[in-house]
Design a protein around this motif. Structure first.
Motif, PDB file in Angstrom:
ATOM      1  N   GLU A  21       2.300  44.931 -17.527  1.00 24.12           N
ATOM      2  CA  GLU A  21       2.183  44.053 -18.314  1.00 24.12           C
ATOM      3  C   GLU A  21       1.268  44.739 -18.792  1.00 24.12           C
ATOM      4  OE1 GLU A  21       2.442  43.725 -14.571  1.00 24.12           O
ATOM      5  OE2 GLU A  21       2.663  42.648 -13.753  1.00 24.12           O
ATOM      6  N   SER A  22       0.987  45.443 -19.444  1.00 23.27           N
ATOM      7  CA  SER A  22      -0.621  46.210 -19.967  1.00 23.27           C
ATOM      8  C   SER A  22      -0.034  46.403 -21.123  1.00 23.27           C
ATOM      9  CB  SER A  22      -1.321  46.919 -18.826  1.00 23.27           C
ATOM     10  OG  SER A  22      -0.987  47.768 -19.012  1.00 23.27           O
ATOM     11  N   ASN A  74      -1.719  37.415 -16.991  1.00 23.41           N
ATOM     12  CA  ASN A  74      -0.090  37.185 -16.730  1.00 23.41           C
ATOM     13  C   ASN A  74      -0.516  36.020 -15.261  1.00 23.41           C
ATOM     14  OD1 ASN A  74       1.242  39.714 -18.539  1.00 23.41           O
ATOM     15  ND2 ASN A  74      -0.985  40.120 -18.107  1.00 23.41           N
TER      16      ASN A  74
END
Lengths: 251, 179
Positions: free
Chosen positions: B135-136, B118
């Motif tokens: 993002e996770s 990322n």
């Protein structure tokens, strides 16, 4: 021949016996020669047959089985060696060899679960799953033939009969008559209890427990203490199919 | 094949004797091996981190065959996982067990990978963002147990890959990456 008294007579009798013996030998030789010729004709006809029906023999297990029987009657063993006419023509030497290897593999990979004893039915089923993409279907007869070849290699594989079923043994464990009877009893529900063994086989209590303990030690049985009535059950993986364990039991 | 939600159960789960601790050594070894694998795979699939021994953990019983693992059996299988370094008891009484289907080092590697994927090499994130941020989502880090995450982060801090700093309250702990 006229019997003559005295030494001359004795010599004649001996000569006569010799001649009869020679005649007898000739007749025997004639018979053997005839038989050999018949057998040779038979064999070449069998070879013609095999050539013509090569595809059917490869693809159809029932046909293949009958072909083997025919060969056996004539004293031909298509699997005797991997070389030579039969193996080359039919390529079935390779087929059984390959089957043998797969069978050994399945027995080894299920050994931890069933103690080295697997039902022929289960073995064939697992074999079928493994060979999903293969051209040739496999029957129980094919399995038995492949296993008999394995036996010749001294690999410790053997087929034993327990009741109506055949089990394939891949470990040196010897099963005595008591063990066999328990296995046969277990085929009904996949398990037995000490009570049941005693009752059904009319054994004294020690005998049942001893036999069951041995089977447990050999890895052929597993205990189950979870039943509602608190009675210990001895389960035998070799008489069940791995993928068809029942949901609720019916007892 | 029987399923538990979306999870496919192995065949042995439907075979009653596997719910009783086997006395014969070789059979017991096989049994423990199967249960260890099942527990790890299930926890991985369902993101279960803590198993309470006296609670209703779905793998401990199979209603279809009317069998349940005894307390002794549960302890035996989880202890085996602990010996393998794949689990830890969280209390002295062995009532709760933390399952590490990824070892702490593996979680650390996943964090490093996540950061690189990322482009967060020089960024700052809160601990909470790592485990529940956008993002996770879709990665294994999503929903990770917070204490496990902290341990992995501390491991990385020890290696100089990041710095953990406190915010005004515990929930604001932040991480500065320097991979």
């Amino acid at each position: 021949m006229r019997r003559r008294p005295g030494i001359g007579g004795l010599q004649n009798a001996a000569a006569a016996r010799d001649q009869y013996r020679l005649l007898g030998e000739n007749v025997a030789k004639l018979r053997t020669d005839l038989m050999k010729e018949q057998l040779s004709t038979f064999r070449s006809q069998l070879e013609d047959f095999a050539r013509k029906h090569k595809n059917d023999i490869r693809k159809n297990p029932a046909f293949r089985s009958q072909f083997h029987e025919m060969c056996a009657k004539v004293g031909v063993d298509p699997l005797a060696s991997n070389k030579g006419f039969w193996a080359e023509l039919l390529g079935i030497g390779d087929f059984y060899y390959e089957l043998g290897v797969q069978i050994v593999d399945i027995c080894l990979s299920t050994r931890a679960h069933n103690g080295g004893l697997i039902s022929l039915e289960e073995l064939c089923k697992l074999l079928g799953q493994r060979r999903k993409g293969a051209r040739e279907a496999v029957s129980e007869d094919d399995c038995l033939r492949a296993i008999s070849k394995l036996k010749v290699l001294g690999s410790g594989f053997e087929v034993i009969s327990v009741g109506k079923r055949k089990l394939v043994r891949s470990v040196p464990t010897e099963l005595n008559k008591d063990h066999n009877e328990i296995l046969e009893l277990a085929q009904a529900q996949g398990f037995v209890t000490v009570d049941e063994v005693q009752r059904r086989l009319s054994w004294p209590s020690g005998r049942a427990t001893d036999a069951l303990e041995t089977l447990l030690d050999e890895g052929l049985a597993m205990i189950d203490d979870g039943d509602k009535d608190g009675r210990r059950r001895y389960w035998f993986p070799c008489v069940s199919s791995i993928s068809s364990y029942a949901g609720a039991d019916t007892s | 094949m029987q399923k538990l939600g979306e999870f496919k159960l192995p065949h042995f789960f439907n075979y009653p004797p596997y719910f009783t601790l086997q006395p014969v050594r070789d059979t017991r070894e096989k049994q423990v091996q199967l249960w260890k694998e099942l527990i790890i795979e299930y926890c991985r699939a369902q993101k279960v981190f803590i198993i309470g021994l006296e609670e209703d953990f779905p793998l401990f019983s199979n209603r279809a065959i009317e069998r349940s693992l005894s307390h002794e059996a549960r302890v035996a299988f989880l202890s085996a996982l602990v010996s393998d370094g794949r689990a830890e008891w969280t209390d002295k009484g062995h009532k709760k067990c933390l399952i590490l289907w990824h070892r702490i080092q593996e979680w650390a590697d996943l964090i490093v990978h996540f950061v690189k994927e990322n482009g967060l090499e020089d960024n700052v994130m809160t601990v909470e963002e790592i485990r529940s941020g956008t993002e996770s989502r879709g990665t294994e880090l999503y929903g990770i147990d917070r204490s496990v995450l902290m341990r992995a982060l501390k491991l990385l801090e020890h290696k100089g890959k990041l710095v953990i700093f406190k915010g005004t309250s515990t929930d604001d702990e932040g991480v500065k990456f320097s991979l």
